[in-house]
Design a protein around this motif. Structure first.
Motif, short mmCIF file in Angstrom:
data_model
loop_
_atom_site.label_atom_id
_atom_site.label_comp_id
_atom_site.label_asym_id
_atom_site.label_seq_id
_atom_site.Cartn_x
_atom_site.Cartn_y
_atom_site.Cartn_z
N GLY A 159 0.82 -1.20 0.00
CA GLY A 159 0.00 0.00 0.00
C GLY A 159 0.85 1.25 0.00
O GLY A 159 2.08 1.19 -0.14
N LYS A 160 0.20 2.38 0.19
CA LYS A 160 0.86 3.68 0.09
C LYS A 160 1.01 4.35 1.45
O LYS A 160 0.16 4.24 2.32
N MET A 161 2.11 5.07 1.58
CA MET A 161 2.35 5.99 2.68
C MET A 161 2.69 7.33 2.04
O MET A 161 3.20 7.37 0.92
N VAL A 162 2.42 8.43 2.74
CA VAL A 162 2.55 9.75 2.13
C VAL A 162 3.24 10.72 3.09
O VAL A 162 3.03 10.67 4.31
N VAL A 163 4.03 11.62 2.52
CA VAL A 163 4.64 12.70 3.29
C VAL A 163 4.67 13.95 2.42
O VAL A 163 4.85 13.87 1.21
N GLN A 164 4.45 15.11 3.04
CA GLN A 164 4.59 16.37 2.30
C GLN A 164 6.05 16.78 2.37
O GLN A 164 6.60 16.98 3.46
N TYR A 165 6.68 16.87 1.20
CA TYR A 165 8.11 17.17 1.17
C TYR A 165 8.51 17.53 -0.25
O TYR A 165 7.91 17.04 -1.20
N PRO A 166 9.55 18.35 -0.44
CA PRO A 166 10.02 18.64 -1.80
C PRO A 166 10.65 17.40 -2.44
O PRO A 166 11.10 16.50 -1.73
N LYS A 167 10.70 17.37 -3.74
CA LYS A 167 11.34 16.26 -4.46
C LYS A 167 12.84 16.53 -4.53
O LYS A 167 13.31 17.31 -5.35
N LYS A 168 13.56 15.91 -3.64
CA LYS A 168 15.02 16.04 -3.65
C LYS A 168 15.61 14.82 -2.96
O LYS A 168 14.90 14.09 -2.27
N GLY A 169 16.88 14.57 -3.12
CA GLY A 169 17.49 13.43 -2.49
C GLY A 169 17.39 13.53 -0.98
O GLY A 169 17.51 14.60 -0.42
N ASN A 170 17.15 12.41 -0.33
CA ASN A 170 17.02 12.40 1.12
C ASN A 170 17.12 10.98 1.64
O ASN A 170 17.35 10.05 0.90
N GLN A 171 16.87 10.81 2.93
CA GLN A 171 16.86 9.50 3.55
C GLN A 171 15.48 9.18 4.09
O GLN A 171 14.78 10.06 4.58
N LEU A 172 15.14 7.91 4.01
CA LEU A 172 13.94 7.39 4.66
C LEU A 172 14.45 6.57 5.83
O LEU A 172 15.26 5.65 5.64
N THR A 173 14.04 6.90 7.06
CA THR A 173 14.57 6.21 8.24
C THR A 173 13.44 5.68 9.11
O THR A 173 12.31 6.14 9.05
N TRP A 174 13.79 4.69 9.95
CA TRP A 174 12.82 4.13 10.88
C TRP A 174 13.58 3.43 12.00
O TRP A 174 14.64 2.86 11.79
N GLY A 175 13.02 3.46 13.19
CA GLY A 175 13.53 2.64 14.28
C GLY A 175 14.06 3.40 15.46
O GLY A 175 14.47 4.54 15.34
N LEU A 176 14.04 2.75 16.59
CA LEU A 176 14.53 3.32 17.83
C LEU A 176 15.73 2.50 18.30
O LEU A 176 15.61 1.31 18.57
N GLU A 177 16.87 3.12 18.35
CA GLU A 177 18.12 2.47 18.73
C GLU A 177 17.97 1.69 20.03
O GLU A 177 17.49 2.22 21.03
#
Length: 198
Positions: A159-177
């Protein structure tokens, strides 16, 4: 318990420090690569090594990560997360307009329950793109990933997930150390396609 996990995930995203294995484009999961290649170890976090939760950086679109939790949730809650593709639009989405000089990043993801109990889809909230939190697609009229969806054992869902953000290189992150598997996808702007409504 659900709110605690979400809160911990959100706090952890602000302090994610990732190191570890990078999956090659062989179609293997991160865990499969870990078993065949000598993992890079973070000697400053012995507890994490013992727990074996995993901490991965530099993932690419198409890579799958096996997410685990430590301590009381170990083996009960676990899932595979795959980022299939990313798209961008500066048009309205689900009746919502993008913010000034921004647009919507639409993530196509696959989640598979690999734990020992049903998985509430909203457990995956807390994914972050750049400095913004990604939300489940139901807020933008994508129906597949909703807060009320429950994945049974070994069931998967795309399925889909969405974020409002400009189209530019970046990182997608997740998790709690120290609490769960942490990961980051490195995204280049030219890897983000143009969104075409289905």
């Amino acid at each position: 318990m659900k709110n605690l996990l979400i809160g911990l995930g959100l706090v952890g995203l602000l302090t994610v420090s990732a190191c570890g294995n990078k999956e090659e484009t062989t179609g293997k999961t991160v865990n499969e690569v870990s078993k065949t290649e000598a993992p890079k170890k973070n000697n400053t976090n012995k507890e994490k090594e013992v727990e074996g939760l995993g901490n991965y950086e530099g993932l690419k679109i198409g890579d799958k990560v096996s997410v685990k939790y430590g301590s009381s949730l170990e083996d009960k809650v676990a899932f595979d997360f795959t980022l299939n593709k990313m798209e961008y639009t500066d048009q309205s989405l689900g009746g919502k307009d993008p913010k000034y000089e921004s647009g919507f990043i639409i993530l196509d993801v696959t989640i598979k329950n690999t734990g020992k109990e049903p998985l509430e889809v909203d457990q995956i909230t807390g994914v972050q793109y750049g400095s913004s939190i990604v939300v489940l697609g139901e807020r933008y009229d994508f129906k597949d990933l909703s807060e009320n969806k429950l994945l049974e054992l070994k069931e998967s869902l795309t399925g889909k997930m969405v974020v409002q953000y400009p189209k530019k290189g970046n990182q997608l992150t997740w998790g709690l150390e120290g609490f769960t598997t942490t990961f980051s996808y490195d995204i280049k702007a030219d890897e983000i396609g143009d969104y075409v409504p289905e």
